[in-house]
Design a protein around this motif. Structure first.
Motif, short mmCIF file in Angstrom:
data_model
loop_
_atom_site.label_atom_id
_atom_site.label_comp_id
_atom_site.label_asym_id
_atom_site.label_seq_id
_atom_site.Cartn_x
_atom_site.Cartn_y
_atom_site.Cartn_z
N ILE A 1 -4.72 -1.44 -0.28
CA ILE A 1 -3.26 -1.41 -0.21
C ILE A 1 -2.82 -1.76 1.20
O ILE A 1 -1.90 -2.56 1.39
N SER A 2 -3.48 -1.19 2.20
CA SER A 2 -3.14 -1.48 3.59
C SER A 2 -3.33 -2.96 3.89
O SER A 2 -2.48 -3.60 4.52
N ALA A 3 -4.42 -3.53 3.43
CA ALA A 3 -4.68 -4.95 3.65
C ALA A 3 -3.64 -5.81 2.93
O ALA A 3 -3.14 -6.80 3.49
N ASP A 4 -3.28 -5.43 1.72
CA ASP A 4 -2.27 -6.17 0.96
C ASP A 4 -0.90 -6.10 1.64
O ASP A 4 -0.18 -7.09 1.72
N LEU A 5 -0.54 -4.91 2.14
CA LEU A 5 0.73 -4.76 2.84
C LEU A 5 0.77 -5.57 4.12
O LEU A 5 1.78 -6.20 4.45
N LEU A 6 -0.33 -5.57 4.85
CA LEU A 6 -0.42 -6.35 6.07
C LEU A 6 -0.26 -7.83 5.76
O LEU A 6 0.48 -8.54 6.45
N GLU A 7 -0.91 -8.30 4.73
CA GLU A 7 -0.79 -9.70 4.33
C GLU A 7 0.64 -10.02 3.89
O GLU A 7 1.18 -11.07 4.23
N ALA A 8 1.28 -9.11 3.15
CA ALA A 8 2.67 -9.32 2.73
C ALA A 8 3.59 -9.43 3.94
O ALA A 8 4.49 -10.27 3.97
N ALA A 9 3.35 -8.59 4.94
CA ALA A 9 4.16 -8.64 6.15
C ALA A 9 3.93 -9.94 6.92
O ALA A 9 4.87 -10.54 7.43
#
Length: 98
Positions: A47-55
């Motif tokens: 989730i953290s990696a996905d959120l970072l990529e989304a940002a």
């Protein structure tokens, strides 16, 4: 306007606290895993990696404004209006709950 991160959280049906555990990853993780080894991410790490990529891929980010703010904070000249900060926190909280 809904932010890409809020949209992502809503699409994954994540709790409002999902962002509270996001931390900056190490600068380089490539050397941390020996060749031939495998790394498995926990769901929180994914989730953290996905959120970072989304940002990172979000449109509408004014990179010159971000750099200006970084410079002001680094120089200690950035001034925060308590009223503006409170309004922004309230708006973000309202956005994530709707």
């Amino acid at each position: 306007m809904t932010s890409p991160i809020s949209s992502y959280l809503q699409s994954r049906s994540l709790p409002d606290t999902a962002l509270s555990s996001v931390t900056k990853p190490p600068e380089s993780t490539a050397a941390a895993v020996p060749a031939g080894e495998e790394v498995t991410l926990t769901s929180d790490a994914q989730i953290s990696a996905d959120l970072l990529e989304a940002a990172r891929t979000a449109s509408g980010v004014d990179h010159s404004a971000v750099e200006s703010l970084k410079a002001q904070m680094g120089a200690g000249t950035y001034e925060v209006s308590p009223e503006t900060l409170a309004a922004s926190i309230l708006a973000a909280n309202t956005e994530t709950r709707s």
